[in-house]
Every structure is written in C-alpha cells, then in structure tokens.
Design a protein around this motif. Structure first.
Motif, short mmCIF file in Angstrom:
data_model
loop_
_atom_site.label_atom_id
_atom_site.label_comp_id
_atom_site.label_asym_id
_atom_site.label_seq_id
_atom_site.Cartn_x
_atom_site.Cartn_y
_atom_site.Cartn_z
N ALA A 66 0.82 -1.15 -0.22
CA ALA A 66 -0.09 -0.02 0.07
C ALA A 66 1.22 1.76 -0.20
N ALA A 74 1.61 10.36 -0.57
CA ALA A 74 2.28 11.78 -1.46
C ALA A 74 1.96 10.39 -2.79
N GLY A 119 -4.62 10.64 2.90
CA GLY A 119 -5.90 11.42 3.23
C GLY A 119 -4.69 12.37 3.34
N THR A 176 -3.85 14.68 7.30
CA THR A 176 -3.51 14.33 8.58
C THR A 176 -4.97 14.92 9.27
N SER A 203 -7.49 9.67 8.44
CA SER A 203 -6.30 8.71 8.23
C SER A 203 -6.90 8.66 6.61
N ALA A 204 -7.15 7.29 5.56
CA ALA A 204 -6.99 7.65 4.01
C ALA A 204 -8.34 7.64 3.98
N THR A 232 -6.55 7.49 -7.13
CA THR A 232 -6.07 6.97 -5.58
C THR A 232 -7.28 6.44 -4.84
N SER A 292 -9.52 20.86 0.40
CA SER A 292 -8.83 19.88 0.63
C SER A 292 -6.60 20.37 0.26
N ARG A 309 -1.21 20.13 -6.46
CA ARG A 309 -1.70 21.03 -4.56
C ARG A 309 -1.68 22.15 -5.32
N LYS A 348 5.87 18.35 -0.50
CA LYS A 348 5.98 17.37 0.51
C LYS A 348 7.45 16.71 0.07
N GLN A 364 5.68 16.65 5.07
CA GLN A 364 5.16 18.41 4.93
C GLN A 364 6.52 18.79 5.62
P1 M24 Z 1 -0.45 15.11 4.79
N1 M24 Z 1 -1.40 11.30 -3.67
C1 M24 Z 1 -1.12 12.90 -3.95
N2 M24 Z 1 -0.97 13.01 -2.73
C2 M24 Z 1 -1.79 12.79 -1.86
C3 M24 Z 1 -1.32 11.48 -1.19
C4 M24 Z 1 -1.96 11.23 -2.71
N3 M24 Z 1 -2.19 8.80 -3.23
N4 M24 Z 1 -1.78 10.74 0.07
C5 M24 Z 1 -1.64 12.59 1.07
N5 M24 Z 1 -1.29 12.91 -0.50
C6 M24 Z 1 -0.55 14.45 -0.10
O1 M24 Z 1 0.91 14.57 5.48
C7 M24 Z 1 -1.72 15.85 -0.47
O2 M24 Z 1 -1.62 16.96 -1.04
C8 M24 Z 1 -0.99 12.28 4.85
O3 M24 Z 1 -0.44 12.54 3.77
C9 M24 Z 1 -2.06 11.51 5.15
C10 M24 Z 1 -2.51 11.74 6.51
C11 M24 Z 1 -3.23 10.58 7.01
C12 M24 Z 1 -3.38 9.25 6.25
O4 M24 Z 1 -1.46 13.79 5.49
C13 M24 Z 1 -2.77 15.90 0.60
O5 M24 Z 1 -3.31 17.17 0.78
C14 M24 Z 1 -2.09 9.09 4.69
C15 M24 Z 1 -1.58 10.18 4.27
C16 M24 Z 1 -2.41 7.72 4.41
N6 M24 Z 1 -2.20 8.07 3.00
O6 M24 Z 1 -2.80 6.36 2.13
C17 M24 Z 1 -2.70 5.99 3.71
N7 M24 Z 1 -3.22 6.69 4.36
C18 M24 Z 1 -3.26 4.29 3.35
C19 M24 Z 1 -2.96 4.32 2.33
C20 M24 Z 1 -3.16 2.75 2.76
O7 M24 Z 1 -1.23 16.20 6.25
C21 M24 Z 1 -1.00 15.57 1.94
O8 M24 Z 1 -0.43 15.01 1.21
C22 M24 Z 1 -3.70 2.14 3.68
C23 M24 Z 1 -4.34 2.73 4.62
C24 M24 Z 1 -4.26 3.81 4.38
F1 M24 Z 1 -4.78 4.54 5.99
C25 M24 Z 1 -1.70 15.44 3.34
O9 M24 Z 1 -0.57 16.01 3.75
#
Ligand code: M24
Length: 549
Positions: A311, A315, A339, A341, A345-346, A360, A418, A435, A441, A446
C-alpha cells in the motif's frame, strides 16, 4: 441530493460502540488470550512484545498516569522514533482519555518548542535517542512536569524510566483484570494531536477525536477497504508513527491482532529480509520508496510468496512506478490511499479487487466527497478537475486554539477543503493531479513554505523571500527559495542554504537551491513558473540522502 456528491458505501460491519480506548482495550484483551500472539517486532533488533505484555504494560501505565494526576483534560506527548514501546503511552492515554501529542522525533529544539507549545503536554515520553533534545527543551517549557524515557531501564538525573514510573505510581497489587478504560463522549473528546500546516501558514496542532479513531478502526477491518482480520498476520511498516499515515494504520492493526514488524530507519536489505523472514502479507510504503524499489535489483533475490499487498500513500504515486513495483513483487496491483492529517487517515482507498492504475481509490464508508470549481463554487461532475472536498466522521475537530485556521479549511457545512486538485471518473475512482495549497511534500513529509520564509526573513542580509516546492524524481518535491538581498549586502547560495539548515530538521533543507531575484511577486506558488523558465538555475545539492531520510 446532488448527484455529484459521492458517498462512500455502507460499511460491511457497523461502527463498534465505545471510545477508541475502549475498543483497543477490548481487542488487545482478546488477542492477549492467544498464547504467543505477537503484537510488535522490531526488525532491527528482532525483539518482540506479545499482546499479553502489551495489555499488561498499557493497563499498568494507564493506572500510573491516573495516580500521577493525568486526567481526561490532560495532554501527554510522545517524541520517539518507531519502537516497540512507542504505542505504550499512546494506548494508555487512550484508555483514560488523555490526549497524546505525537511529535516528530527528527525535529530540532526550535521546532520541538514550537510544536509542544501548541499542545502543552504535562508529561513527555521520549526515547534514549531523542532524550538529549527533549532535555534541553524541557528546561524552556513550564507546563511539562516530567520526562519519561521509554526504552531505557536506568533513570537519569532529570528523567525517569518507564519501568520506574510504573513502579512508583502503580499499586503493587494492581490487577490488570480489574482495569477498565474510562467512558466519555467520543464525538468531542480529543484522542491525538498531530502536526500539519494545513493549507498555509505555520505547523498547527490537529485535534483528532475518539470518534475519528473509531471510524478508522472500522475501515481497517473492512474487507473492501481494509484487511481481512486474521490474528498473527504479519505487516511490515517503516512509516513514522508520529505521522497520520503511520499512526492510524498501526493503531488499526492492533484492533486486528496483527504482528506489526516495525522499522525506524529504512534499510533496503533488512526490509526485504524482513518481508521474507516474517512471511509478511502486507506492507506500507511512501512513493519515494516505491520509486526506489521500482529499480532495486535486490528484490529478485528474496522469496516472497506470502506478500499479498503493498500500500502506498502520503504523496502522489505515478501510474508507471506503481505498475513497475507491482511487477517486481509479482503482485496484481498496488493499493493506494489518500488522506490528510486533518482527515485522520485515508479517505480515498483502492477497494479490494478494483485497482485502476494512477487512481488513489474511492470514497471510504462514513465519508462524502465532491469536486468544486474554486472560481465559481460549482460542484463538478465526473472527469472535471477542481478542488477535492471531504465531509465525514474522520474530519478533525479543529486546530488547537486556532479557530480562524479551522474555519479557513472546514466550511460552515462541514466540508474540508483539501487544497488538492483532482477529479473522479465515471466509476467514481479519484485521481489527484496537483496541489493548490502552500505545502511542500518532501518524501511524504510536510514542509511549510511559511516556516522557511519566516527563517529567511530573520537573516540580516535578506529583504524578502519566497519558498516553493520543485519536482524531484526521488523525493517528489524539494524546497527551493527565491531571495531578495538587501541593497549593499552580499550573499551566496551556500550562505542561505546553511543559514536555513542550521535552524531546521533535515527534511526542510533548501535542497532545491536558491535563486536571487529583484522582488518576490506575492502569492504562494509564484516561484514555480519562474524556476522553470530559468533552466540555468543552480541546484545546490544533489540528493545524497537515504530514501527514508
Ligand atoms: P499530510 N496522492 C497524492 N497526494 C497525496 C496522497 C496520494 N495518495 N496522499 C497524500 N497526499 C498529499 O502529511 C496531498 O497533497 C498525509 O499525507 C496522510 C495522513 C493520513 C493518512 O497527510 C494531501 O493534501 C495518509 C496520508 C494515508 N495515505 O495513505 C494511507 N493513509 C493509507 C494507505 C493504505 O497532512 C497531503 O499529502 C492503506 C491505509 C491507509 F491509511 C496531506 O499530507
């Protein structure tokens, strides 16, 4: 009902009752009954903690915290690299209803002070590694009464070991079976405080509630959006626990009884060896590491028939890299998550068996999404690009003591804006394309341009400065600065880079270089077009860092 607002499907299982702490307690108690059921393994040291010991330690610590005077109104902080002990204070605080501020362990003193001032924790739990920094910082904070070192048995002159704290405050005849987590209003009560700069400005404290956590737990065991529950399943994670991605995936794994194999530092050989040795079925990566594995020749040397899922999140992941990694690891596809912060989460995840390369994923249960034309406010339909907005039960309660910033990101109807541009196709699969917010990122971390601009402006020879992210194949983006020098002063690029580096943690360094210009046009991403037009720009620092930083 507007047909262009997309809703996540009903959950396969209804939301469980109780606070996040009560749910964790119930699950950990259940897995504690399975003889030898391992909760955590440190891939570096090969040490384990059983669910039975996790239950014992978290209950004893919860009892000790209460005796020490920590209440449902208190905040504690954890500042540590990923470790076997990391979640002991987090889970204990969740049981009793104290909020935990999860602090970036790589922060320097200045950054730590800024961050701790947002949540004002009474106690700080740190590691042997972060203790020297935390010690300096504690002297400057009047709200922090005590520091507890998680991974050391000896007490120092001004900190106590976890073991000793429990020995001092927990009754000797305390019976874990009689322990009961506290009950309170989960909708309002803050469980965790994480850091994010949101759409603009300096890092803020993101308040996430027990309800937010309960929803994440339901996603984690959802057969479509999460994992099949099968206690003992091994998961390998190198994602920092202080970040939302690492924090909420890992807390969710405890509710499933998984063996969480952790790494605090990415090492290619150890990562692959651990996948093989622990018969890992699922692992999490950020796109930087996906890019690394797309090319790494070492992958073929390992026997990984158990691996069912990789997974990626945090980013953008390109279609090509996703497909290359899936091929290298002999998987059908890569699962993506998206997702913030601020959404716990996602909120977009690849549903089981529905991978679309480059997407995504789809909206998760308990959430709604819409794409908005920012100029007109109109809700757009399929294949139309606009800002992604989300509403649902994992949206944060708000930023700590910052109503203005909260209202700037969550509107009156509860939609979280977002700051990402994207669209969904006719099958409701989402694609992120850009973005528009002022956040860089770097390897999934961040970096707030406003913070670096603030530092640059304290330089005696700098009149004005603007910071932006520029694309980088390995890191996703790197921070770069445009600087206006005061008349009659001399400044080199190296001076500027070193000035910033001396005040920030490694992820925030100006790896994209510095460009000297006559004035800074106002607006957040103004330097970007300028940068591209100037192909002769000097990039100061080729990326020599390890992929995980
Ligand atoms: P934070 N594609 C493109 N941009 C993305 C992205 C994506 N898949 N994911 C995040 N961003 C960018 O530091 C966007 O600009 C996170 O990154 C964050 C927080 C909590 C959970 O937060 C967005 O506005 C997760 C990411 C998360 N990502 O995947 C999973 N959880 C996940 C995957 C598989 O504030 C900015 O980053 C299974 C389960 C999961 F939870 C947000 O940056």
């Amino acid at each position: 009902m507007n047909k262009n607002i997309l809703y996540g499907p009903p959950p396969v299982h209804p939301l469980d009752d109780g606070t996040g702490g009560e749910q964790l307690y119930k699950c950990i108690s259940r897995y504690a009954q399975i003889p030898g059921c391992i909760a955590l393994t440190n891939a570096h040291t090969k040490e384990n903690i059983l669910y039975k010991d996790l239950l014992d330690l978290t209950c004893r610590l919860a009892e000790s915290l209460k005796k020490y005077g920590i209440t449902t109104d208190s905040t504690i902080a954890v500042c540590s690299e990923n470790s076997l002990q990391y979640f002991i204070p987090v889970i204990a605080a969740l049981y009793i209803g104290a909020a935990t501020a999860a602090v970036n362990n790589k922060y320097n003193e200045r950054e730590l002070i800024n961050c701790l001032n947002l949540s004002k924790p009474t106690l700080i739990f740190c590691s042997t590694e972060t203790w020297p920094k935390v010690r300096q910082v504690k002297e400057k904070l009047n709200f922090t009464k005590k520091v507890i070192i998680l991974d050391n048995k000896d007490n120092s002159d001004s900190a106590q070991s976890l073991e000793d704290f429990i020995f001092d405050y927990c009754d000797k005849d305390f019976n874990v079976r009689q322990f009961k987590p506290n009950t309170f209003n989960r909708d309002e009560h803050v469980a965790l405080i994480l850091n994010s700069s949101g759409s603009s400005g300096l890092p803020k404290g993101v308040m996430l509630t027990h309800k937010n956590l309960a929803v994440r737990f339901s996603h984690c065991k959802d057969p479509v959006f999460g994992n099949q529950i099968s206690p003992g399943t091994a998961i390998l994670t190198v994602i920092p626990f202080h970040h939302g991605f690492g924090m909420f995936t890992t807390l969710g794994y405890f509710t499933c009884g998984f063996q969480i194999v952790l790494m605090h530092t990415f090492e290619e050989h150890l990562f692959l060896q651990s996948l093989q040795d622990y018969k890992v079925q699922s692992t999490l990566l950020v796109p930087t590491l996906m890019t690394f594995f797309a090319k790494s020749p070492l992958v073929d040397k390992f026997y990984l028939p158990h691996l069912q899922e990789i997974a990626s999140g945090g980013a953008p992941l390109s279609r090509e890299i996703g497909q290359a990694v899936a091929q290298r690891f002999k998987l059908k596809s890569i699962r993506q998550g998206y997702g913030l912060t601020e959404t716990t989460s996602a909120i977009l995840l690849t549903p089981e068996g529905e991978t679309v390369p480059g997407s995504t994923g789809k909206v998760v249960p308990f959430f709604a999404a819409k794409v908005v034309d920012n100029a007109t406010g109109r809700i757009l339909g399929p294949n139309q690009v606009g800002e992604l907005c989300f509403k649902g039960d994992m949206n944060m309660k708000g930023y700590c003591n910052d109503i203005e910033a909260t209202n700037a990101i969550i509107d009156k109807e509860g939609w979280l804006h977002s700051g990402d541009l994207g669209y969904y196709n006719e099958n409701e699969h989402f694609f992120i394309i850009d973005r528009i917010k002022s956040v860089i990122k770097y390897k999934g971390y961040q970096v707030a341009p406003a913070e670096l601009e603030g530092i640059l402006l304290t330089h005696p020879s700098i009149m004005d400065a603007g910071v932006t992210g520029i694309p980088d194949e390995q890191a996703g983006e790197v921070p770069a600065a445009c600087v206006v020098v005061k008349p009659g002063r001399n400044l080199t690029e190296e001076n500027v880079i070193n000035y910033v580096s001396s005040q920030v943690s490694s992820t925030k360094r100006l790896r994209g270089g510095v460009r000297f210009i006559d004035n800074i046009p106002k607006g957040s991403t103004v330097c970007l077009p300028w940068y591209y037009e100037n192909s002769t720009v000097y990039i100061s620092n080729t990326n020599k860092d390890s992929p995980s930083e």
